[in-house]
Motif scaffolding. Structure first.
Motif, PDB file in Angstrom:
ATOM      1  N   ALA A   9      75.027  42.115  84.443  1.00  0.00           N
ATOM      2  CA  ALA A   9      74.806  42.888  83.220  1.00  0.00           C
ATOM      3  C   ALA A   9      75.906  43.923  83.030  1.00  0.00           C
ATOM      4  CB  ALA A   9      73.447  43.582  83.285  1.00  0.00           C
ATOM      5  N   GLY A  11      77.346  47.460  81.185  1.00  0.00           N
ATOM      6  CA  GLY A  11      76.731  48.745  80.877  1.00  0.00           C
ATOM      7  C   GLY A  11      76.232  48.816  79.447  1.00  0.00           C
ATOM      8  N   GLU A  12      75.155  49.556  79.250  1.00  0.00           N
ATOM      9  CA  GLU A  12      74.595  49.695  77.910  1.00  0.00           C
ATOM     10  C   GLU A  12      75.600  50.310  76.949  1.00  0.00           C
ATOM     11  OE1 GLU A  12      70.962  51.839  78.162  1.00  0.00           O
ATOM     12  OE2 GLU A  12      69.931  50.305  79.332  1.00  0.00           O
ATOM     13  N   HIS A  49      67.899  44.842  77.658  1.00  0.00           N
ATOM     14  CA  HIS A  49      67.404  44.488  78.983  1.00  0.00           C
ATOM     15  C   HIS A  49      67.000  43.026  79.145  1.00  0.00           C
ATOM     16  CE1 HIS A  49      63.693  45.087  76.749  1.00  0.00           C
ATOM     17  NE2 HIS A  49      63.011  44.545  77.744  1.00  0.00           N
ATOM     18  N   TYR A 131      68.375  46.301  90.651  1.00  0.00           N
ATOM     19  CA  TYR A 131      68.299  46.097  89.197  1.00  0.00           C
ATOM     20  C   TYR A 131      68.018  47.421  88.498  1.00  0.00           C
ATOM     21  CZ  TYR A 131      66.283  44.797  84.681  1.00  0.00           C
ATOM     22  OH  TYR A 131      65.998  44.713  83.334  1.00  0.00           O
ATOM     23  N   ILE A 132      67.035  48.162  88.993  1.00  0.00           N
ATOM     24  CA  ILE A 132      66.685  49.445  88.380  1.00  0.00           C
ATOM     25  C   ILE A 132      67.817  50.451  88.578  1.00  0.00           C
ATOM     26  CG2 ILE A 132      64.981  51.309  88.313  1.00  0.00           C
ATOM     27  CD1 ILE A 132      62.925  49.312  89.409  1.00  0.00           C
ATOM     28  N   ASN A 134      71.031  49.897  88.889  1.00  0.00           N
ATOM     29  CA  ASN A 134      72.154  49.612  87.991  1.00  0.00           C
ATOM     30  C   ASN A 134      71.870  50.070  86.570  1.00  0.00           C
ATOM     31  OD1 ASN A 134      73.803  48.527  89.957  1.00  0.00           O
ATOM     32  ND2 ASN A 134      73.162  46.414  89.589  1.00  0.00           N
ATOM     33  N   ARG A 135      70.648  49.895  86.120  1.00  0.00           N
ATOM     34  CA  ARG A 135      70.308  50.333  84.765  1.00  0.00           C
ATOM     35  C   ARG A 135      70.350  51.855  84.664  1.00  0.00           C
ATOM     36  NH1 ARG A 135      69.584  45.874  82.128  1.00  0.00           N
ATOM     37  NH2 ARG A 135      69.616  47.095  80.216  1.00  0.00           N
ATOM     38  N   PHE A 138      73.866  53.161  84.271  1.00  0.00           N
ATOM     39  CA  PHE A 138      74.481  53.014  82.952  1.00  0.00           C
ATOM     40  C   PHE A 138      74.587  54.377  82.269  1.00  0.00           C
ATOM     41  CE2 PHE A 138      72.888  48.356  82.410  1.00  0.00           C
ATOM     42  CZ  PHE A 138      73.928  47.916  83.204  1.00  0.00           C
ATOM     43  N   VAL A 200      65.101  54.235  80.909  1.00  0.00           N
ATOM     44  CA  VAL A 200      65.000  53.010  81.699  1.00  0.00           C
ATOM     45  C   VAL A 200      63.537  52.610  81.870  1.00  0.00           C
ATOM     46  CG1 VAL A 200      65.418  51.990  83.977  1.00  0.00           C
ATOM     47  CG2 VAL A 200      67.192  53.381  82.873  1.00  0.00           C
ATOM     48  N   THR A 203      61.916  50.210  79.470  1.00  0.00           N
ATOM     49  CA  THR A 203      62.231  48.780  79.537  1.00  0.00           C
ATOM     50  C   THR A 203      61.537  48.090  80.702  1.00  0.00           C
ATOM     51  OG1 THR A 203      64.191  49.000  80.971  1.00  0.00           O
ATOM     52  CG2 THR A 203      64.510  49.335  78.605  1.00  0.00           C
TER      53      THR A 203
END
Length: 281
Positions: A9, A11-12, A49, A131-132, A134-135, A138, A200, A203
């Motif tokens: 993924a 970055g946002e 997401h 996963y969390i 990395n989000r 962002f 976060v 999502t």
């Protein structure tokens, strides 16, 4: 006319940046064994997401272990000359992707990471800390983070703010701090970090939302063995070194005292005992 991103993924901010430029960037999901992509966002349902819904003719389900399984006419017949690998990858016509994820009520597929990275809470909820994390990273205000919750009743996090970005943010608002440790505990900074966590959380499924966090008095340091030189978290080291903080979080405390080495703007160093707030999200 069309632009897509897949694999890890992005970055946002990067995703939103290209969308703002008019590039109709969308996310998709697939692998070689599925003959390229098997799920894709539609132009009018772009979400940060998810990877969209499975394509027409593609069936997707989640196994009891949390693995994404796919079935379609595009799934490969097997690995050439490797019957053992084929038997491991295919089960009753379903491709075992090796990825963990879940399907939202409206059919959108969320890819969390590799099945090998899955851990469980005390009540058996599956999640992948990376996963969390990395989000959360962002956010420009978060440099590093360790998500906690394995074998616990809820998820929490130890957060390291980004010194440069948060310092600049604080300076523009007239918030002064004599050190990183001081800056990390400013009420305004705790609120800033909390906002990033709440974004976060929005999502994530309800059982996997972060409930509390501690803004650490220092950055994770490769020299201390907390991260690698490529900034990958050494989870075991972090959980062992900050065990008193973790126990305070899950023990219902509102703060925890730690001894911290501080570096002042003059370059001088010192050791002080600092109280770290345990903040509700």
């Amino acid at each position: 006319r069309h632009a897509f991103t897949g694999g890890e993924a992005i970055g946002e901010d990067t995703f939103v940046f290209y969308r703002a430029l008019g590039v109709k960037l969308r996310q998709l999901y697939g692998q070689t064994e599925g003959s390229a992509y098997t799920a894709m966002q539609s132009p009018d349902e772009v979400r940060l997401h998810t990877v969209g819904r499975p394509l027409p003719g593609v069936d997707a389900r989640i196994s009891d272990s949390g693995e994404i399984l796919l079935r379609s006419g595009s799934i490969f017949a097997g690995y050439f000359g490797n019957d053992a690998a084929t038997a491991e990858a295919l089960e009753d016509g379903w491709l075992r992707t090796g990825d963990a994820g879940y399907i939202e009520p409206d059919g959108h597929l969320v890819v969390l990471g590799r099945v090998s990275e899955v851990v469980h809470t005390a009540v058996g909820e599956r999640y992948i800390p990376n996963y969390i994390e990395n989000r959360l990273k962002f956010s420009p205000f978060i440099k590093d983070v360790a998500v906690l919750g394995k074998g616990r009743d809820r998820l929490a996090a130890i957060v390291c703010i980004d010194r440069e970005t948060v310092s600049h943010w604080a300076e523009l608002r007239g918030i002064s701090a004599i050190s990183y440790a001081d800056l990390s505990q400013k009420p305004e900074v705790l609120q800033l970090v909390g906002e990033a966590l709440r974004r976060v959380n929005a999502t994530l499924p309800e059982p996997l939302r972060l409930r509390q966090f501690v803004s650490l008095h220092k950055e994770f340091d490769a020299d201390d063995g907390e991260i690698t030189r490529t900034r990958k978290l050494r989870r075991n080291v972090v959980e062992e070194r900050y065990a008193p903080i973790i126990e305070a979080i899950y023990g219902g405390q509102r703060s925890v005292a730690v001894k911290a080495q501080v570096v002042y703007e003059t370059g001088e160093t010192g050791v002080t005992e600092r109280e770290l707030a345990i903040t509700e999200v």
